[in-house]
Design a protein around this motif. Structure first.
Motif, PDB file in Angstrom:
ATOM      1  N   ALA A 134       1.798   2.833  15.849  1.00 41.58           N
ATOM      2  CA  ALA A 134       0.611   2.513  15.048  1.00 41.58           C
ATOM      3  C   ALA A 134       0.242   3.679  14.133  1.00 41.58           C
ATOM      4  CB  ALA A 134      -0.556   2.154  15.958  1.00 41.58           C
ATOM      5  N   LYS A 175       2.631   3.591  11.262  1.00 43.28           N
ATOM      6  CA  LYS A 175       2.349   2.424  10.406  1.00 43.28           C
ATOM      7  C   LYS A 175       1.162   2.693   9.488  1.00 43.28           C
ATOM      8  CE  LYS A 175       1.309  -2.475  10.415  1.00 43.28           C
ATOM      9  NZ  LYS A 175       1.232  -3.696  11.191  1.00 43.28           N
ATOM     10  N   TYR A 176       0.164   3.425   9.987  1.00 46.26           N
ATOM     11  CA  TYR A 176      -1.038   3.688   9.210  1.00 46.26           C
ATOM     12  C   TYR A 176      -1.041   5.097   8.621  1.00 46.26           C
ATOM     13  CZ  TYR A 176      -2.579  -0.808  10.740  1.00 46.26           C
ATOM     14  OH  TYR A 176      -2.656  -2.157  10.966  1.00 46.26           O
ATOM     15  N   ASN A 177       0.155   5.561   8.255  1.00 45.32           N
ATOM     16  CA  ASN A 177       0.339   6.719   7.384  1.00 45.32           C
ATOM     17  C   ASN A 177       0.234   8.107   8.010  1.00 45.32           C
ATOM     18  OD1 ASN A 177       0.837   5.058   5.119  1.00 45.32           O
ATOM     19  ND2 ASN A 177      -1.361   4.738   4.911  1.00 45.32           N
ATOM     20  N   ASN A 200      -8.832   5.176  10.316  1.00 44.03           N
ATOM     21  CA  ASN A 200      -7.988   4.280  11.098  1.00 44.03           C
ATOM     22  C   ASN A 200      -7.148   5.060  12.117  1.00 44.03           C
ATOM     23  OD1 ASN A 200      -6.436   5.381   9.035  1.00 44.03           O
ATOM     24  ND2 ASN A 200      -5.368   3.494   8.558  1.00 44.03           N
TER      25      ASN A 200
END
Length: 101
Positions: free
Chosen positions: A46, A49-51, A73
């Motif tokens: 995760a 995925k969110y940088n 996030n």
């Protein structure tokens, strides 16, 4: 025992380190280690995925360090990861210890 060290600054998680084996059972049979690994690697997926940049992640034998920036996030993922690890600690306190500073 698996040890988790969480560094916070003004309530914001700066990094999380997870190291050592739980030693609940033999390798391949250790449900505590398996649960911890699932939480950590699912969270890592995760984060990426969110940088979260790969240079913010260190993975070695029985050691993981995740340096987290202040993106909202990523903090949510870090908080969720910590809650899940705390749940394992409540159920198996002799096999995982979490320290938050």
């Amino acid at each position: 025992m698996t040890k988790v060290f969480v560094k916070k600054n003004k309530g914001i998680i700066q990094y999380i380190e997870v190291y050592d084996h739980a030693n609940f059972d033999e390798i391949g049979q250790d449900i505590v280690c398996s649960a911890i690994s699932s939480i950590v690697f699912g969270s890592l997926n995760a984060f990426v995925k969110y940088n979260l940049k790969e240079e913010n992640i260190v993975i070695e034998e029985a050691f993981i360090r995740i340096e987290i920036n202040n993106l909202n996030n990523l903090q949510i993922i870090a908080d969720t990861m910590l809650v899940q690890l705390e749940t394992i600690q409540e159920a198996y306190p002799d096999y995982i210890k979490i320290e938050i500073n």
